[in-house]
Design a protein around this motif. Structure first.
Motif, PDB file in Angstrom:
ATOM      1  N   TRP A 170       0.838  -1.187   0.000  1.00  0.00           N
ATOM      2  CA  TRP A 170       0.000   0.000   0.000  1.00  0.00           C
ATOM      3  C   TRP A 170       0.874   1.238   0.000  1.00  0.00           C
ATOM      4  O   TRP A 170       1.949   1.250   0.606  1.00  0.00           O
ATOM      5  N   GLU A 173      -3.349   4.877   1.884  1.00  0.00           N
ATOM      6  CA  GLU A 173      -4.523   4.005   1.949  1.00  0.00           C
ATOM      7  C   GLU A 173      -4.764   3.256   0.645  1.00  0.00           C
ATOM      8  O   GLU A 173      -5.675   2.446   0.549  1.00  0.00           O
ATOM      9  N   ARG A 174      -3.933   3.548  -0.364  1.00  0.00           N
ATOM     10  CA  ARG A 174      -4.147   2.970  -1.698  1.00  0.00           C
ATOM     11  C   ARG A 174      -3.351   1.683  -1.858  1.00  0.00           C
ATOM     12  O   ARG A 174      -2.123   1.673  -1.744  1.00  0.00           O
ATOM     13  N   GLU A 175      -4.059   0.573  -2.146  1.00  0.00           N
ATOM     14  CA  GLU A 175      -3.355  -0.676  -2.375  1.00  0.00           C
ATOM     15  C   GLU A 175      -2.788  -0.683  -3.793  1.00  0.00           C
ATOM     16  O   GLU A 175      -3.434  -0.254  -4.749  1.00  0.00           O
TER      17      GLU A 175
END
Length: 251
Positions: A170, A173-175
């Motif tokens: 990640w 919060e972005r995978e």
């Protein structure tokens, strides 16, 4: 251990020569002539590694690769291609390939790259986090990006979080959607955050084989990884040190 190879190549002389050479090298080989047969064989036999020609009739090699990756099949894939442009290489990486060999090729180079892919797979099965978890730390202690590797196998550097056992990463919060090679490269850089890793070190740690100063393999992977990690609006983390290599750090 005898490893199994699925070879998909529509050029009969090349297919026959590779099948013979791989068999003499000690591999169990299933050889097919097109993409439809390749998918059927991959589903039926679950090979240890796949050697896949790009240009095949019907379903081509890129489409075969895309289908297998969509099915969550992580079998290492080595692409055979006559295309040498960067855009063509990126297309193969986009499809989920792990490495490629440009035609015409020396069979010893194919053997070396297959061995490297199989070593990475074996290391990943044995240590969950892949080769980066065992060897990357040898390059030095984490630097200015304050990387932290917990006993759980989680690595943190800047706003990156990498979970080795689950092979997920990640940024904030972005995978990140990463291929096998992209994940291992990012994990290697993060475990050595703030430390410049030279080209030879990266090739050895990720591929197990130094492709030499003329290879653009690493540059292609770094460029594609940057597209996913250093998106517009975020602080760049992956930096080029000209003439040396690459480093992950906050500037």
């Amino acid at each position: 251990m005898t490893h199994s190879v699925l070879l998909a190549e529509d050029d009969r002389p090349i297919r026959t020569a590779l099948e013979r050479a791989l068999t003499l090298e000690g591999y169990r080989v299933t050889a097919v002539a097109d993409g439809i047969q390749a998918l059927a064989a991959a589903h039926r036999e679950r090979p240890d590694v796949i050697l896949l020609d790009v240009m095949m009739p019907g379903i081509d090699g890129l489409q075969v690769c895309q289908v297998l990756r969509a099915e969550q099949d992580r079998t290492p894939i080595l692409m055979l291609t006559a295309r040498v442009e960067t855009a063509d290489r990126i297309a193969g990486l986009d499809a989920g390939a792990d490495d490629y060999v440009v035609k015409p090729f020396e069979v010893e180079e194919v053997f070396a790259r297959l061995r490297a892919l199989l070593r990475r797979t074996t290391a990943g099965e044995g240590a969950a986090a892949g080769p980066g978890s065992e060897t990357a730390g040898e390059a030095g202690e984490p630097g200015e990006a304050s990387a932290r590797a917990a006993d759980s196998g989680v690595v943190e550097a800047a706003d990156l979080r990498i979970d080795g056992p689950s092979r997920r990463a990640w940024r904030g919060e972005r995978e990140l959607e990463l291929t096998r090679t992209e994940f291992e490269l990012l994990e290697l850089l993060a475990r050595n955050a703030g430390i410049v890793l030279d080209h030879s070190t990266i090739y050895d740690r990720i591929w197990g084989y130094d492709f030499g100063p003329g290879s653009k393999n690493l540059a292609v992977y770094v460029g594609y990884l940057r597209r996913k990690v250093d998106v517009p609006g975020s602080r760049p983390l992956i930096h080029t040190v000209r003439g040396v290599g690459y480093v992950l750090r906050e500037d």
